[in-house]
Design an enzyme around this catalytic site. Structure first.
Site: not given
Ligand code: FAS
Ligand code: PHB
Length: 392
Positions: A75, A203, A295, A299, A387
């Site tokens: 995009h 958005y 989100p 980022k 962005y």
């Molecule tokens: P993660 O949380 O992905 O991974 C951490 C890992 O550590 C997990 O697999 C967990 O099971 C494990 N863990 C936890 N405790 C532990 C322990 N004690 N021992 C061993 N392992 C353990 N970001 C965006 O950019 N756009 C979005 O739309 C977006 N939507 C999101 C929606 C939700 C519900 C959440 C929670 C996050 C969202 N995020 C989004 C942010 C998300 O993408 C995170 O930034 C990304 O997963 C970060 O990756 P990690 O740092 O690896 O953390």
């Molecule tokens: C998504 O595609 O999940 C998404 C895209 C942009 C955002 C957040 C989530 O800012």
């Protein structure tokens, strides 16, 4: 006690932990990933969908981008609509020369799993009671239990990649750890539907609340609605979701939304959070273990990638030269980029969401901000630069 040894023990097998293990492997540095869930469970969590161009470059350089380049969608910017029909296009290509890639975190996680399996890396699944030890000494180690057995991994460094609810942050002494947090008075209700998405990310600031239209592939749409923190997912049957999202978007955009049954639906809380420092002794935090962003700015995943980019370079330098320069500078380097993304995500969240106490004055202030953004090349350039993600 089952004992083993590696150079870097990585706690957490999400995108940060797996990418770190892969980048270290490419430079001949050994690691073991210890994950408390199963791989299938990690893959079941539907999360991010937008990869900054810097993230795309890191994945391509690491040989992780074949499927992304086949199935991802490039995009040149994203749209914002407000005021009952006004809209702007935040053209990051025009202002930065860069793009972003729409490619789901789930697919990126699968690509990382496959790459590590190909070179025979170690990802311990369903590890319980994971705990880093002696991080203030030259001989840290990580303990965990699995199937009733106790395990110890001796290592040179521990990478805390275990997310917001992980254990790594908790071993930094209270007198050392500084935490900064803002919890927002709403959540995001996300839905996946096997329907053709709108062509662009859009958005939406609406007096009824925020909405976002995104995608995963030509037949998989991702939509979000701002909802109350008191809302339960059972109060949002698909019909109500589709009806509400069509009320928030202008009629001409709403008319293009193809509705269908949800294949995933969940509500996520929204917060800004930063833990400083991102290093204590031989423990280094990366990703959500150190910071959480709304989100809104897309980022979260990209910050995890940039942390891992900096941390992997620092660890590789140490093993190549014995030098501590990049390791000693890691926390400050990562936090400079983190705080920029935290501020941008906070700004976009406060500009696009309906806050309970904002009133009509607050709504008009938000609409005036977007009016100004749409008429100012300088403002658009600044917003587009953020962005797109600042250069690494
Ligand atoms: P993660 O949380 O992905 O991974 C951490 C890992 O550590 C997990 O697999 C967990 O099971 C494990 N863990 C936890 N405790 C532990 C322990 N004690 N021992 C061993 N392992 C353990 N970001 C965006 O950019 N756009 C979005 O739309 C977006 N939507 C999101 C929606 C939700 C519900 C959440 C929670 C996050 C969202 N995020 C989004 C942010 C998300 O993408 C995170 O930034 C990304 O997963 C970060 O990756 P990690 O740092 O690896 O953390
Ligand atoms: C998504 O595609 O999940 C998404 C895209 C942009 C955002 C957040 C989530 O800012």
């Amino acid at each position: 006690m089952n004992q083993s040894r590696t150079q870097v023990a990585i706690v957490g097998g999400g995108p940060a932990g797996l990418l770190l293990s892969h980048l270290l492997h490419l430079a001949g540095v050994e690691s073991i990933v210890v994950e408390r869930q199963t791989r299938a469970y990690v893959l079941s969590r539907v999360r991010a969908g937008v990869l900054e161009w810097g993230t795309v470059g890191i994945l391509r350089d690491a040989g992780l981008a074949d499927r992304m380049d086949r199935e991802g969608k490039i995009h040149d910017g994203t749209a914002i609509t407000w005021g009952g029909g006004k809209r702007l296009f935040l053209d990051i290509k025009q202002h930065t020369g860069r793009h972003f890639m729409a490619y789901g975190q789930t697919l990126m996680q699968e690509d990382l799993d496959s790459a590590i399996d190909r070179w025979g890396g170690t990802i311990v699944e369903e590890a319980e009671n994971v705990m880093p030890h002696d991080i203030e000494t030259d001989t840290p180690w990580v303990s965990y239990t699995k199937d009733g057995e106790e395990y110890r991994i001796d290592c040179d460094f521990v990478a805390g990649c275990d997310g917001y609810h992980g254990v790594s942050r908790t071993v930094i002494p209270a007198g050392v750890l500084r935490e900064y947090e803002r919890v927002y008075p709403f959540g995001w209700l996300g839905i996946l539907s096997e329907t053709p998405p709108l062509p662009e990310l859009i958005y939406c600031n609406s007096p009824r609340g925020f909405a976002l239209a995104s995608m995963r592939n030509p037949m998989l749409s991702r939509y979000y609605l701002q909802v109350s923190l008191e809302d339960d997912i059972d109060e949002w049957p698909d019909d109500r979701f589709w009806d509400e999202i069509s009320r928030r978007y202008p009629d001409d955009i709403a008319a293009d939304i193809v509705t269908g049954p949800s294949v995933e639906k969940s509500i996520a809380p929204i917060r800004s959070y930063v833990a400083e420092p991102m290093r204590h002794g031989r423990l280094f935090l990366a990703g959500d273990a150190a910071h959480i962003v709304p989100p809104t700015g897309a980022k979260g995943l990209n910050l995890a990638v940039s942390d891992v980019y900096y941390l992997s370079r620092a660890l590789i330098e140490y093993y190549a030269t014995g030098g501590w320069g990049l390791l000693d500078g890691y926390s400050d380097t990562a936090l400079h980029r983190v705080w920029n993304a935290v501020r941008f995500s906070w700004w976009l969240t406060t500009t696009l969401h309906r806050f309970p106490d904002q009133g009509e004055f607050g709504q008009r202030i938000q609409e005036s901000e977007l009016d100004y953004l749409s008429t100012s090349d300088a403002y658009m350039a600044a917003a587009a630069e953020q962005y797109a993600g600042l250069p690494l």
